[in-house]
Motif scaffolding. Structure first.
Motif, short mmCIF file in Angstrom:
data_model
loop_
_atom_site.label_atom_id
_atom_site.label_comp_id
_atom_site.label_asym_id
_atom_site.label_seq_id
_atom_site.Cartn_x
_atom_site.Cartn_y
_atom_site.Cartn_z
N ARG A 56 -12.56 -5.06 -2.56
CA ARG A 56 -11.66 -3.92 -2.47
C ARG A 56 -12.46 -2.66 -2.74
NH1 ARG A 56 -7.66 -4.86 -6.95
NH2 ARG A 56 -9.50 -5.85 -7.83
N TYR A 65 -4.32 -0.88 4.17
CA TYR A 65 -4.78 -1.77 3.10
C TYR A 65 -5.86 -2.71 3.63
CZ TYR A 65 -5.01 -5.67 -0.11
OH TYR A 65 -5.49 -6.65 -0.94
N SER A 97 -8.36 -0.39 -0.60
CA SER A 97 -8.29 -1.15 0.63
C SER A 97 -9.16 -2.39 0.53
CB SER A 97 -8.77 -0.30 1.82
OG SER A 97 -7.85 0.74 2.09
N HIS A 115 0.85 -1.18 0.00
CA HIS A 115 0.00 0.00 0.00
C HIS A 115 0.89 1.24 0.00
CE1 HIS A 115 -4.14 1.04 0.21
NE2 HIS A 115 -4.11 1.65 1.36
N ARG A 150 -5.36 5.50 5.30
CA ARG A 150 -6.18 4.31 5.45
C ARG A 150 -5.33 3.06 5.20
NH1 ARG A 150 -11.56 2.46 1.95
NH2 ARG A 150 -12.30 0.95 3.50
N ASP A 207 -8.68 -3.14 6.06
CA ASP A 207 -9.49 -2.21 6.86
C ASP A 207 -10.71 -2.94 7.41
OD1 ASP A 207 -10.75 -0.14 8.07
OD2 ASP A 207 -11.02 1.08 6.27
#
Length: 383
Positions: A363, A36, A375, A28, A34, A38
């Motif tokens: 994603r 990757y 993410s 990432h 944020r 999450d």
């Protein structure tokens, strides 16, 4: 289908690393706040939605296999930019029905209306570890009473048992050019599933695969023959290198097989629209021209991670991404906006193992293109 907030587990980073997601930071861009992985959000589906999506992706897969048969029968390899010397290899591999392992459909879906195919990653798909293992352990920890569309691991193990690969170890290859660690962890996970199926596996960098001219065999660093090679290295790279000219001479079994070149090329979208015009799960797509499309996504045939793309939206605005792809040509696919959930846009990655739907990974990104800034978020089926 809905998006819910949730509280991340204490020590979540260590947990996902223990389960194989060692690359959640390196894969990432570091400037992003944020992560990757999450787990502060998750998507919730009904069982009816999942069953309908399973039917959709299995139908899409059958259509894709028909597209391979169409290319082999008609000789339309030029549409995909497949070199003339490679075409007979694709045909022979397809006619032998060389066994295939897995693939990932990328779909646009918001819980209402038919899912739309964005592309099929059928040769070197990633996000496998997080789809198969990491989100399953999240489910057990956070929502143990719920279910998940996820039989990926079990189906991979069963598929290895079915393939009858013959004697000798299976070599599992990645490229040293990947600096994130994502590819080596993905291929290591595939090796784990093969070994669970009773096979012997050994790892090798693709750059360390050698050619023994006297024996007419690919060999490893110990000069042992590579009888089966499971690679996370695209076929279009192999055939473009001097190395690739030895493929016709060697009896190596390849996973994925070379006939997957037809499916790992975005010109597949054009072929599908030709063969199944107006299909509810397809978007109009044309080769090297937008045709009658007023808004579209221009995709390089062999692009990766959202690179070298151009979007023209219905209001006439344009967005481009950097990249070096496109010399091979472009597909122009009708622009279909990703759904908006709290300002984020999910893409559903629906997994196939052999010819059966096996699971889901999601994603999401704030932008129009799902690239290396996206993410991964877990999902569940409400109990």
């Amino acid at each position: 289908m809905r998006r819910e907030r949730s509280v991340p587990r204490a020590g979540w980073a260590e947990k996902v690393e223990e389960h194989g997601l060692a690359f959640h930071e390196t894969a990432h861009p570091p400037h992003l706040a944020r992560p990757y992985w999450d787990e502060s959000v998750n998507y919730v589906f009904s069982m009816d939605e999942v069953l309908a999506l399973e039917e959709t992706v299995e139908e899409l897969h059958r259509m894709c296999l028909q597209a391979v048969e169409h290319v082999v029968t008609t000789g339309r390899y030029h549409v995909l930019g497949i070199p003339d010397w490679v075409a007979p290899l694709v045909e022979a591999s397809w006619r032998r029905r060389d066994p295939h392992l897995y693939g990932r459909f990328d779909l646009c879906y918001d819980g209402s209306g038919p899912a739309k195919l964005l592309e099929y990653n059928a040769d070197t798909p990633t996000s496998l570890v997080e789809s198969s293992v990491v989100q399953w352990y999240w489910l057990q920890d956070v929502h143990p009473g719920d279910d998940q569309w996820n039989s990926i691991h079990e189906r991979l193990v069963d598929r290895w048992k079915e393939m009858s690969l013959g004697p000798g170890p299976v070599h599992f290859a990645w490229t040293t050019e990947d600096e994130t660690g994502e590819e080596v962890m993905t291929i290591a996970y595939l090796q784990e599933t093969a070994e669970e199926a009773g096979l012997t596996g050994t790892g090798i960098a693709m750059e360390d695969v050698g050619w023994h001219a006297g024996r007419g065999r690919f060999v490893d660093l110990a000069e042992d023959e590579i009888r089966t090679l499971c690679k996370l290295y695209p076929w279009e790279w192999i055939v473009a290198e001097p190395f690739g000219r030895n493929v016709p001479q060697a009896p190596t079994a390849w996973i994925e097989p070379i006939w997957k070149m037809v499916l790992s090329n975005k010109a597949l979208l054009v072929l599908l629209w030709e063969l199944f015009p107006g299909h509810p799960n397809l978007l109009p797509a044309y080769l090297n021209t937008p045709g009658n499309l007023a808004s579209y996504v221009q995709k390089p045939l062999l692009g990766r991670e959202g690179a070298s793309m151009r979007i023209v939206t219905p209001d006439g605005r344009e967005q481009r991404t950097d990249g070096e792809y496109g010399r091979e040509g472009y597909v122009f696919q009708q622009f279909h906006p990703l759904p908006d959930f709290d300002g984020e846009h999910p893409v559903l990655g629906a997994w196939m193992v052999a010819d059966e739907a096996a699971g889901l990974g999601i994603r999401e990104t704030a932008g129009l293109i799902t690239d290396d800034t996206s993410s991964f978020v877990p999902h569940r089926i409400a109990g």
